[in-house]
Motif scaffolding. Structure first.
Motif, PDB file in Angstrom:
ATOM      1  N   ALA A  13       0.774  -1.308   0.020  1.00  0.00           N
ATOM      2  CA  ALA A  13      -0.019   0.041   0.207  1.00  0.00           C
ATOM      3  C   ALA A  13       0.816   1.282  -0.005  1.00  0.00           C
ATOM      4  CB  ALA A  13      -0.960  -0.095   1.175  1.00  0.00           C
ATOM      5  N   PRO A  14       0.598   2.138  -0.897  1.00  0.00           N
ATOM      6  CA  PRO A  14       1.664   3.235  -1.064  1.00  0.00           C
ATOM      7  C   PRO A  14       1.597   4.141   0.233  1.00  0.00           C
ATOM      8  CG  PRO A  14      -0.200   3.491  -2.593  1.00  0.00           C
ATOM      9  CD  PRO A  14      -0.288   2.030  -2.107  1.00  0.00           C
ATOM     10  N   ASP A  15       0.220   4.289   0.845  1.00  0.00           N
ATOM     11  CA  ASP A  15       0.446   5.184   2.040  1.00  0.00           C
ATOM     12  C   ASP A  15       0.760   4.669   3.225  1.00  0.00           C
ATOM     13  OD1 ASP A  15      -1.711   2.881   2.217  1.00  0.00           O
ATOM     14  OD2 ASP A  15      -3.381   4.308   2.779  1.00  0.00           O
ATOM     15  N   GLN A  16       1.383   3.362   3.053  1.00  0.00           N
ATOM     16  CA  GLN A  16       1.927   2.609   4.023  1.00  0.00           C
ATOM     17  C   GLN A  16       3.538   2.165   3.707  1.00  0.00           C
ATOM     18  OE1 GLN A  16       0.027  -0.780   5.496  1.00  0.00           O
ATOM     19  NE2 GLN A  16      -2.233   0.184   5.288  1.00  0.00           N
ATOM     20  N   SER A  17       4.042   3.115   2.848  1.00  0.00           N
ATOM     21  CA  SER A  17       5.300   2.880   2.363  1.00  0.00           C
ATOM     22  C   SER A  17       6.336   3.168   3.570  1.00  0.00           C
ATOM     23  CB  SER A  17       5.653   3.755   1.179  1.00  0.00           C
ATOM     24  OG  SER A  17       7.105   3.917   1.036  1.00  0.00           O
ATOM     25  N   ARG A  30       0.055  12.317  -6.859  1.00  0.00           N
ATOM     26  CA  ARG A  30       0.485  10.957  -7.172  1.00  0.00           C
ATOM     27  C   ARG A  30       0.648  10.342  -5.726  1.00  0.00           C
ATOM     28  NH1 ARG A  30       5.513  12.855 -10.189  1.00  0.00           N
ATOM     29  NH2 ARG A  30       5.439  14.186  -8.748  1.00  0.00           N
ATOM     30  N   ASN A  31       0.539   9.042  -5.589  1.00  0.00           N
ATOM     31  CA  ASN A  31       0.893   8.350  -4.524  1.00  0.00           C
ATOM     32  C   ASN A  31       2.494   7.919  -4.469  1.00  0.00           C
ATOM     33  OD1 ASN A  31       1.408   5.591  -5.933  1.00  0.00           O
ATOM     34  ND2 ASN A  31      -0.708   5.376  -5.877  1.00  0.00           N
ATOM     35  N   ALA A  32       3.108   7.498  -3.652  1.00  0.00           N
ATOM     36  CA  ALA A  32       4.590   7.191  -3.440  1.00  0.00           C
ATOM     37  C   ALA A  32       5.014   6.480  -4.750  1.00  0.00           C
ATOM     38  CB  ALA A  32       5.104   6.377  -2.231  1.00  0.00           C
ATOM     39  N   PHE A  33       4.209   5.241  -4.920  1.00  0.00           N
ATOM     40  CA  PHE A  33       4.946   4.367  -6.085  1.00  0.00           C
ATOM     41  C   PHE A  33       4.383   4.934  -7.390  1.00  0.00           C
ATOM     42  CE2 PHE A  33       3.366   1.197  -2.986  1.00  0.00           C
ATOM     43  CZ  PHE A  33       4.533   1.178  -2.220  1.00  0.00           C
ATOM     44  N   ALA A  34       3.537   5.713  -7.790  1.00  0.00           N
ATOM     45  CA  ALA A  34       3.184   6.565  -9.031  1.00  0.00           C
ATOM     46  C   ALA A  34       4.277   7.675  -9.276  1.00  0.00           C
ATOM     47  CB  ALA A  34       1.829   6.858  -9.021  1.00  0.00           C
ATOM     48  N   ARG A  35       4.832   8.233  -8.112  1.00  0.00           N
ATOM     49  CA  ARG A  35       5.693   9.302  -8.296  1.00  0.00           C
ATOM     50  C   ARG A  35       7.138   8.534  -8.669  1.00  0.00           C
ATOM     51  NH1 ARG A  35       7.065  13.166  -3.225  1.00  0.00           N
ATOM     52  NH2 ARG A  35       7.706  15.021  -4.644  1.00  0.00           N
ATOM     53  N   ASP A  36       7.139   7.423  -8.035  1.00  0.00           N
ATOM     54  CA  ASP A  36       8.652   6.669  -8.452  1.00  0.00           C
ATOM     55  C   ASP A  36       8.499   6.459  -9.637  1.00  0.00           C
ATOM     56  OD1 ASP A  36       9.486   6.640  -5.840  1.00  0.00           O
ATOM     57  OD2 ASP A  36       8.978   4.421  -5.536  1.00  0.00           O
ATOM     58  N   ARG A  37       7.488   5.818 -10.349  1.00  0.00           N
ATOM     59  CA  ARG A  37       7.352   5.429 -11.738  1.00  0.00           C
ATOM     60  C   ARG A  37       7.499   6.612 -12.646  1.00  0.00           C
ATOM     61  NH1 ARG A  37       1.666   4.873 -12.724  1.00  0.00           N
ATOM     62  NH2 ARG A  37       1.797   7.259 -12.743  1.00  0.00           N
ATOM     63  N   ASP A  38       7.159   7.942 -12.268  1.00  0.00           N
ATOM     64  CA  ASP A  38       7.129   9.167 -13.137  1.00  0.00           C
ATOM     65  C   ASP A  38       8.717   9.599 -13.090  1.00  0.00           C
ATOM     66  OD1 ASP A  38       4.746   8.772 -13.558  1.00  0.00           O
ATOM     67  OD2 ASP A  38       4.089  10.669 -12.210  1.00  0.00           O
ATOM     68  N   ASP A  88      -0.708  -3.892  -5.862  1.00  0.00           N
ATOM     69  CA  ASP A  88      -0.628  -2.403  -6.361  1.00  0.00           C
ATOM     70  C   ASP A  88      -0.032  -2.436  -7.725  1.00  0.00           C
ATOM     71  OD1 ASP A  88       1.064   0.225  -6.757  1.00  0.00           O
ATOM     72  OD2 ASP A  88      -0.370   0.396  -4.806  1.00  0.00           O
ATOM     73  N   GLN A  89      -0.904  -1.917  -8.727  1.00  0.00           N
ATOM     74  CA  GLN A  89      -0.549  -2.037  -9.961  1.00  0.00           C
ATOM     75  C   GLN A  89       0.634  -0.823 -10.258  1.00  0.00           C
ATOM     76  OE1 GLN A  89      -3.745  -1.922 -12.785  1.00  0.00           O
ATOM     77  NE2 GLN A  89      -5.225  -2.348 -10.965  1.00  0.00           N
ATOM     78  N   ASP A  90       0.728   0.338  -9.624  1.00  0.00           N
ATOM     79  CA  ASP A  90       1.814   1.014  -9.777  1.00  0.00           C
ATOM     80  C   ASP A  90       3.106   0.610  -9.498  1.00  0.00           C
ATOM     81  OD1 ASP A  90       0.012   3.186 -10.526  1.00  0.00           O
ATOM     82  OD2 ASP A  90      -0.341   3.792  -9.056  1.00  0.00           O
ATOM     83  N   LEU A  91       3.221   0.058  -8.444  1.00  0.00           N
ATOM     84  CA  LEU A  91       4.409  -0.542  -7.817  1.00  0.00           C
ATOM     85  C   LEU A  91       5.055  -1.533  -8.720  1.00  0.00           C
ATOM     86  CD1 LEU A  91       6.866  -0.732  -5.860  1.00  0.00           C
ATOM     87  CD2 LEU A  91       5.384  -2.287  -4.252  1.00  0.00           C
ATOM     88  N   ALA A  92       4.213  -2.421  -9.273  1.00  0.00           N
ATOM     89  CA  ALA A  92       4.556  -3.522 -10.134  1.00  0.00           C
ATOM     90  C   ALA A  92       5.152  -2.830 -11.527  1.00  0.00           C
ATOM     91  CB  ALA A  92       3.420  -4.476 -10.497  1.00  0.00           C
ATOM     92  N   GLU A  93       4.386  -1.701 -11.966  1.00  0.00           N
ATOM     93  CA  GLU A  93       4.815  -1.046 -13.242  1.00  0.00           C
ATOM     94  C   GLU A  93       5.915  -0.617 -12.972  1.00  0.00           C
ATOM     95  OE1 GLU A  93       3.059   1.854 -16.462  1.00  0.00           O
ATOM     96  OE2 GLU A  93       2.257   2.042 -14.274  1.00  0.00           O
ATOM     97  N   ASP A 145      21.362  12.425  -4.700  1.00  0.00           N
ATOM     98  CA  ASP A 145      22.081  11.740  -5.816  1.00  0.00           C
ATOM     99  C   ASP A 145      20.768  10.657  -5.996  1.00  0.00           C
ATOM    100  OD1 ASP A 145      24.289  13.190  -5.942  1.00  0.00           O
ATOM    101  OD2 ASP A 145      25.484  11.553  -4.794  1.00  0.00           O
ATOM    102  N   GLY A 146      20.899  10.154  -7.362  1.00  0.00           N
ATOM    103  CA  GLY A 146      19.657   9.196  -7.748  1.00  0.00           C
ATOM    104  C   GLY A 146      18.380   9.774  -7.764  1.00  0.00           C
ATOM    105  N   LEU A 147      17.333   8.745  -7.715  1.00  0.00           N
ATOM    106  CA  LEU A 147      16.039   9.449  -7.878  1.00  0.00           C
ATOM    107  C   LEU A 147      15.189   9.238  -6.480  1.00  0.00           C
ATOM    108  CD1 LEU A 147      15.231   7.175 -11.112  1.00  0.00           C
ATOM    109  CD2 LEU A 147      16.097   9.622 -10.946  1.00  0.00           C
ATOM    110  N   ASN A 148      16.117   8.879  -5.599  1.00  0.00           N
ATOM    111  CA  ASN A 148      15.457   8.697  -4.101  1.00  0.00           C
ATOM    112  C   ASN A 148      14.016   8.299  -4.085  1.00  0.00           C
ATOM    113  OD1 ASN A 148      15.522   9.481  -1.243  1.00  0.00           O
ATOM    114  ND2 ASN A 148      14.070  11.117  -1.679  1.00  0.00           N
ATOM    115  N   LEU A 149      14.113   6.892  -4.646  1.00  0.00           N
ATOM    116  CA  LEU A 149      12.718   5.965  -4.729  1.00  0.00           C
ATOM    117  C   LEU A 149      12.386   5.574  -3.492  1.00  0.00           C
ATOM    118  CD1 LEU A 149      13.806   4.101  -7.970  1.00  0.00           C
ATOM    119  CD2 LEU A 149      12.440   6.211  -7.945  1.00  0.00           C
ATOM    120  N   SER A 150      11.084   5.210  -3.370  1.00  0.00           N
ATOM    121  CA  SER A 150      10.790   4.608  -2.081  1.00  0.00           C
ATOM    122  C   SER A 150      11.274   3.317  -1.891  1.00  0.00           C
ATOM    123  CB  SER A 150       9.074   4.614  -2.003  1.00  0.00           C
ATOM    124  OG  SER A 150       8.639   3.618  -3.183  1.00  0.00           O
TER     125      SER A 150
END
Length: 393
Positions: A13-17, A30-38, A88-93, A145-150
């Motif tokens: 769940a992105p709100d429990q990242s 955007r939620n956390a995972f969608a932001r990572d995708r972008d 969660d489709q955003d995280l899988a993608e 540095d990097g993308l600071n992903l979740s």
């Protein structure tokens, strides 16, 4: 129906990242995972995938898959699997889109050559390079540095094929071991079901597009596949349903059906494993002791025989071997030159490559080469090794 009601209890769940290494203000859109995708889609390494290949070289034809088109296919399949399993489709993608960012030019030939070049300097592994791209090499943000992903996305990038503790003694994995000491990625556990969906989607995509590309390239014919498990019966069924269809459409329909058959098999086997292991939470997934998103035994056997066919008739075809040979020479010669003469590197790289420490110098050279596209590597090699009286300004 609410989103939480649609999501399985063992989904992420992105709100429990677990958040980001460098805390940031939550996005309003955007939620956390969608932001990572972008962030992945907008990064330089992702754009370069458009001219990086796996089997063929990017200039050999417009219809063959590149790393970019492959990544998009993997993302679509991963999202479909996640949807069917209520994950969660955003995280899988997101994990799917990121999984090939560390691949060097010229596919497996390029990786093999960089492994050889870096053997005395800490090694090279495309999975680790992907990790380094998203945590260090992308330079786009002033605060980090990097993308600071979740945490969940980085975990998925590192562990989508399972626990990696058996890899940490390898010099090439030092970067991940050091990072794990700073921010615990639980390297001894399995990744989320979403990351596992991305991993199996990679297998589905490349097995199918290698069949498609191999036929288009003339490395083998559709009829050569008649007795190959999985694809052979599907070809027979397609011809029976569409007796007047031409070979091009037969090929496309058969590949479409094979993708569907593989996805259906994964869904059935995954649901069986989830029930058998009594998976009820995301934590249960990480401590399950085995991969949960997986093919069935019979499908694994069929895929093994299909891969054996592709290995013999495609990956080791003499035309492919010639390309691999040329590719390896290009990278080997550039690596040796840059190690001897770092001043011929672009200014943003030459400073890093002037290090007195040979390992640091080699890593800078390796990072520069690994980031190249096929076309850029060919052109860079030409400029360096072909006498050209015109200055490149």
């Amino acid at each position: 129906m609410t989103l939480s009601a649609q999501r399985a209890p063992y989904a992420e769940a992105p709100d429990q990242s677990r958040g980001r290494l460098v805390p940031e203000t939550v996005s309003r859109t955007r939620n956390a995972f969608a932001r990572d995708r972008d962030r992945i889609i907008h990064c330089t390494a992702f754009r370069r995938l458009k001219e990086k290949t796996q089997v063929f070289v990017a200039h050999e034809g417009d219809h063959y898959r590149t790393r970019l088109t492959h990544s998009l296919e993997v993302a679509q399949i991963a999202r479909s699997i996640a949807h069917a399993l209520k994950l969660d489709q955003d995280l899988a993608e997101t994990v799917a889109l990121a999984h090939d960012l560390g691949h060097p030019p010229f596919g497996h030939a390029g990786e093999d050559e960089l492994q050889l070049c870096m053997a005395a300097h800490g090694g090279f592994d495309h999975n680790v390079q992907t990790f380094r791209v998203v945590t260090k090499l992308e330079e786009r943000y002033p605060a980090f540095d990097g993308l600071n992903l979740s945490w969940e996305t980085i975990e998925g990038v590192v562990k989508h094929n399972g626990p990696v503790t058996d890899q940490l003694d390898k010099p090439s994995w030092r970067a991940i071991a050091d990072y794990g000491a700073e921010w615990d990625l639980r390297l001894d556990s399995f990744a989320s079901l979403e990351a596992q969906a991305a991993a199996i989607a990679d297998d589905i995509a490349y097995n199918n597009h290698d069949v498609d590309d191999g036929v288009q390239a003339g490395l083998f014919r559709l009829d050569d596949l008649n007795d190959v498990p999985l694809i052979g019966p599907i070809l027979h069924g397609t011809r029976k349903d569409w007796p007047d269809l031409d070979n091009r459409m037969i090929r496309l329909e058969a590949v479409r059906r094979m993708i569907g058959a593989m996805i259906d098999d994964v869904l059935a086997e995954t649901e069986r494993r989830i029930a058998e292991d009594r998976i009820g939470t995301a934590e249960d997934v990480r401590t399950a002791g085995r991969t949960l998103v997986q093919f069935s035994g019979p499908m694994m056997e069929d895929l093994g025989r299909l891969r054996a066919f592709l290995y013999e008739r495609m990956y080791r075809h003499y035309r492919v071997n010639r390309t691999r040979s040329q590719a390896r020479r290009i990278l080997s010669e550039m690596f040796a030159l840059f190690m001897r003469e770092p001043d011929v590197l672009p200014p943003e790289w030459s400073g890093k490559a002037r290090s007195e420490d040979p390992d640091r110098r080699a890593r800078a050279v390796c990072d520069y080469i690994a980031g190249m596209t096929d076309r850029y590597a060919i052109e860079e090699h030409r400029k360096l090794f072909s006498l050209d009286l015109q200055l490149d300004l």
